[in-house]
Design a protein around this motif. Structure first.
Motif, PDB file in Angstrom:
ATOM      1  N   VAL A  80      -9.610  -0.064  -8.225  1.00 31.36           N
ATOM      2  CA  VAL A  80      -9.746  -1.188  -7.293  1.00 31.36           C
ATOM      3  C   VAL A  80     -11.218  -1.536  -7.093  1.00 31.36           C
ATOM      4  CG1 VAL A  80      -9.412  -1.895  -4.878  1.00 31.36           C
ATOM      5  CG2 VAL A  80      -7.545  -0.791  -6.130  1.00 31.36           C
ATOM      6  N   ARG A  81     -12.042  -0.503  -6.941  1.00 32.98           N
ATOM      7  CA  ARG A  81     -13.488  -0.724  -6.773  1.00 32.98           C
ATOM      8  C   ARG A  81     -14.055  -1.542  -7.936  1.00 32.98           C
ATOM      9  NH1 ARG A  81     -17.981   1.444  -8.819  1.00 32.98           N
ATOM     10  NH2 ARG A  81     -16.807   3.001 -10.021  1.00 32.98           N
ATOM     11  N   LYS A  82     -13.686  -1.158  -9.150  1.00 30.21           N
ATOM     12  CA  LYS A  82     -14.213  -1.845 -10.332  1.00 30.21           C
ATOM     13  C   LYS A  82     -13.594  -3.227 -10.509  1.00 30.21           C
ATOM     14  CE  LYS A  82     -15.181   2.424 -12.885  1.00 30.21           C
ATOM     15  NZ  LYS A  82     -14.796   3.267 -14.053  1.00 30.21           N
ATOM     16  N   HIS A  83     -12.295  -3.347 -10.246  1.00 31.95           N
ATOM     17  CA  HIS A  83     -11.587  -4.610 -10.454  1.00 31.95           C
ATOM     18  C   HIS A  83     -12.157  -5.727  -9.592  1.00 31.95           C
ATOM     19  CE1 HIS A  83      -8.037  -7.030 -11.584  1.00 31.95           C
ATOM     20  NE2 HIS A  83      -8.065  -7.486 -10.344  1.00 31.95           N
ATOM     21  N   TYR A  84     -12.473  -5.403  -8.333  1.00 32.46           N
ATOM     22  CA  TYR A  84     -12.972  -6.433  -7.409  1.00 32.46           C
ATOM     23  C   TYR A  84     -14.495  -6.403  -7.248  1.00 32.46           C
ATOM     24  CZ  TYR A  84      -8.080  -7.086  -6.332  1.00 32.46           C
ATOM     25  OH  TYR A  84      -6.731  -7.338  -6.448  1.00 32.46           O
ATOM     26  N   GLY A  85     -15.139  -5.450  -7.900  1.00 34.34           N
ATOM     27  CA  GLY A  85     -16.594  -5.372  -7.802  1.00 34.34           C
ATOM     28  C   GLY A  85     -17.071  -5.142  -6.388  1.00 34.34           C
ATOM     29  N   ILE A  86     -16.368  -4.249  -5.665  1.00 33.41           N
ATOM     30  CA  ILE A  86     -16.694  -4.005  -4.255  1.00 33.41           C
ATOM     31  C   ILE A  86     -17.106  -2.552  -4.043  1.00 33.41           C
ATOM     32  CG2 ILE A  86     -15.163  -5.802  -3.372  1.00 33.41           C
ATOM     33  CD1 ILE A  86     -13.090  -3.601  -2.794  1.00 33.41           C
ATOM     34  N   ALA A  87     -17.839  -2.324  -2.976  1.00 33.73           N
ATOM     35  CA  ALA A  87     -18.136  -0.964  -2.540  1.00 33.73           C
ATOM     36  C   ALA A  87     -17.006  -0.506  -1.633  1.00 33.73           C
ATOM     37  CB  ALA A  87     -19.464  -0.927  -1.791  1.00 33.73           C
ATOM     38  N   ILE A  88     -16.551   0.720  -1.830  1.00 32.43           N
ATOM     39  CA  ILE A  88     -15.533   1.308  -0.957  1.00 32.43           C
ATOM     40  C   ILE A  88     -16.140   2.518  -0.278  1.00 32.43           C
ATOM     41  CG2 ILE A  88     -13.262   2.394  -0.824  1.00 32.43           C
ATOM     42  CD1 ILE A  88     -12.410   0.781  -3.245  1.00 32.43           C
ATOM     43  N   PRO A 193      -3.963  -4.562  -9.057  1.00 36.98           N
ATOM     44  CA  PRO A 193      -3.900  -3.141  -9.416  1.00 36.98           C
ATOM     45  C   PRO A 193      -3.054  -2.364  -8.414  1.00 36.98           C
ATOM     46  CG  PRO A 193      -6.192  -3.911  -9.327  1.00 36.98           C
ATOM     47  CD  PRO A 193      -5.346  -4.992  -8.746  1.00 36.98           C
ATOM     48  N   TYR A 194      -2.324  -1.356  -8.897  1.00 41.43           N
ATOM     49  CA  TYR A 194      -1.544  -0.512  -7.990  1.00 41.43           C
ATOM     50  C   TYR A 194      -1.551   0.931  -8.489  1.00 41.43           C
ATOM     51  CZ  TYR A 194       2.314  -1.065 -11.405  1.00 41.43           C
ATOM     52  OH  TYR A 194       3.076  -1.067 -12.541  1.00 41.43           O
ATOM     53  N   ASN A 195      -1.171   1.836  -7.612  1.00 34.54           N
ATOM     54  CA  ASN A 195      -1.150   3.262  -7.916  1.00 34.54           C
ATOM     55  C   ASN A 195      -0.048   3.537  -8.947  1.00 34.54           C
ATOM     56  OD1 ASN A 195      -0.867   6.133  -7.789  1.00 34.54           O
ATOM     57  ND2 ASN A 195      -1.685   6.133  -5.706  1.00 34.54           N
ATOM     58  N   SER A 196      -0.394   4.207 -10.043  1.00 32.26           N
ATOM     59  CA  SER A 196       0.583   4.460 -11.109  1.00 32.26           C
ATOM     60  C   SER A 196       1.739   5.344 -10.648  1.00 32.26           C
ATOM     61  CB  SER A 196      -0.113   5.094 -12.312  1.00 32.26           C
ATOM     62  OG  SER A 196      -0.667   6.358 -11.976  1.00 32.26           O
ATOM     63  N   LEU A 197       1.596   6.031  -9.518  1.00 33.20           N
ATOM     64  CA  LEU A 197       2.700   6.833  -8.999  1.00 33.20           C
ATOM     65  C   LEU A 197       3.905   5.968  -8.635  1.00 33.20           C
ATOM     66  CD1 LEU A 197       0.817   9.367  -6.679  1.00 33.20           C
ATOM     67  CD2 LEU A 197       2.014   9.900  -8.814  1.00 33.20           C
ATOM     68  N   HIS A 198       3.675   4.695  -8.340  1.00 34.67           N
ATOM     69  CA  HIS A 198       4.790   3.800  -8.026  1.00 34.67           C
ATOM     70  C   HIS A 198       5.748   3.677  -9.215  1.00 34.67           C
ATOM     71  CE1 HIS A 198       3.393   2.593  -4.100  1.00 34.67           C
ATOM     72  NE2 HIS A 198       2.232   2.188  -4.578  1.00 34.67           N
ATOM     73  N   ASP A 199       5.219   3.808 -10.426  1.00 32.23           N
ATOM     74  CA  ASP A 199       6.065   3.720 -11.609  1.00 32.23           C
ATOM     75  C   ASP A 199       6.950   4.949 -11.773  1.00 32.23           C
ATOM     76  OD1 ASP A 199       4.990   1.242 -12.378  1.00 32.23           O
ATOM     77  OD2 ASP A 199       3.326   2.201 -13.442  1.00 32.23           O
TER      78      ASP A 199
END
Length: 244
Positions: A80-88, A193-199
């Motif tokens: 998520v950090r990389k996808h949106y280019g944000i600091a978390i 993007p989502y957590n792969s555990l959902h799959d």
């Protein structure tokens, strides 16, 4: 222009926003407050991050690292950090408190005496420290996540659990009226993007020892703290959800 909390009429704001779309609620919250942040951990929260991104609104984001998360969750946070280019801003529990609890009770005491102590140290205390620096925060809570504890989640409220003294913390819940289906329709439509555990059948995802996949037709919160009563399936981050 940033809102002065002392002059904010929360009941009137709630009446104004209660039937608005999540995007409108989110936009209003970000226009009202400069010192505001999104609490991020799961699918609902990344939907809010995506909405803010599409509104072209810069927003602060923070996440709790309890030290017991799934590997997939750590990978998700970084994606998520990389996808949106944000600091978390990653928040950690107090090491001394964790060490004392583990040395006294072991690594899995919550199976015997409940999850409240562990969650209090690993989640609630770091969150309280963070919220003490904010005027308002944004969460991904939905009313249908847990009817017993979240059935009355308003779109905006005074956060009585984390307000201190004469300082009122304002809490926005833009997805309050959405369902899980609404969230996942948004995720699929915008390729969020989502957590792969959902799959793998995980619906509500927390710490690794306290989360498991759910079976078809089980409620999503049944995968959290499954050894405890359904009315206790909260960690303390959202103590009381009553309209202001």
């Amino acid at each position: 222009m940033a809102q002065t909390i002392a002059t904010l009429d929360i009941p009137s704001l709630a009446a104004e926003l209660t039937s608005q779309s999540p995007q409108k609620i989110l936009e209003r919250s970000l226009n009202l407050f400069d010192n505001i942040a999104i609490s991020f951990s799961g699918a609902e929260d990344v939907v809010l991050i995506d909405m803010a991104h599409r509104l072209n609104k810069a927003v602060k984001v923070f996440s709790l690292d309890t030290g017991r998360l799934h590997p997939e969750t750590y990978q998700f946070i970084d994606r998520v950090r990389k996808h949106y280019g944000i600091a978390i801003d990653i928040l950690f529990p107090d090491a001394t408190q964790v060490e004392e609890m583990v040395s006294t009770k072991g690594l899995f005491s919550f199976y015997e005496d409940g999850h409240n102590e562990c969650c209090g140290i690993r989640k609630v205390a770091p969150l309280r420290r963070k919220l003490s620096t904010l005027d308002a925060w944004i969460t991904g809570q939905r009313q249908d996540q847990n009817p017993a504890t979240r059935g009355k989640v308003p779109v905006v409220q005074a956060d009585t659990a984390f307000s201190a003294g004469d300082r009122t913390l304002v809490k926005f819940n833009p997805l309050s009226n959405w369902t899980s289906a609404d969230v996942w329709m948004y995720i699929r439509s915008y390729e969020v993007p989502y957590n792969s555990l959902h799959d793998r059948g995980f619906v509500s995802i927390g710490c690794e020892p306290c989360t498991r996949a759910t079976l078809p037709n089980q409620h999503e919160r049944e995968g959290r703290w499954w050894w405890e009563d359904a009315t206790k399936k909260e960690c303390g981050l959202h103590a009381i959800n009553q309209p202001s």
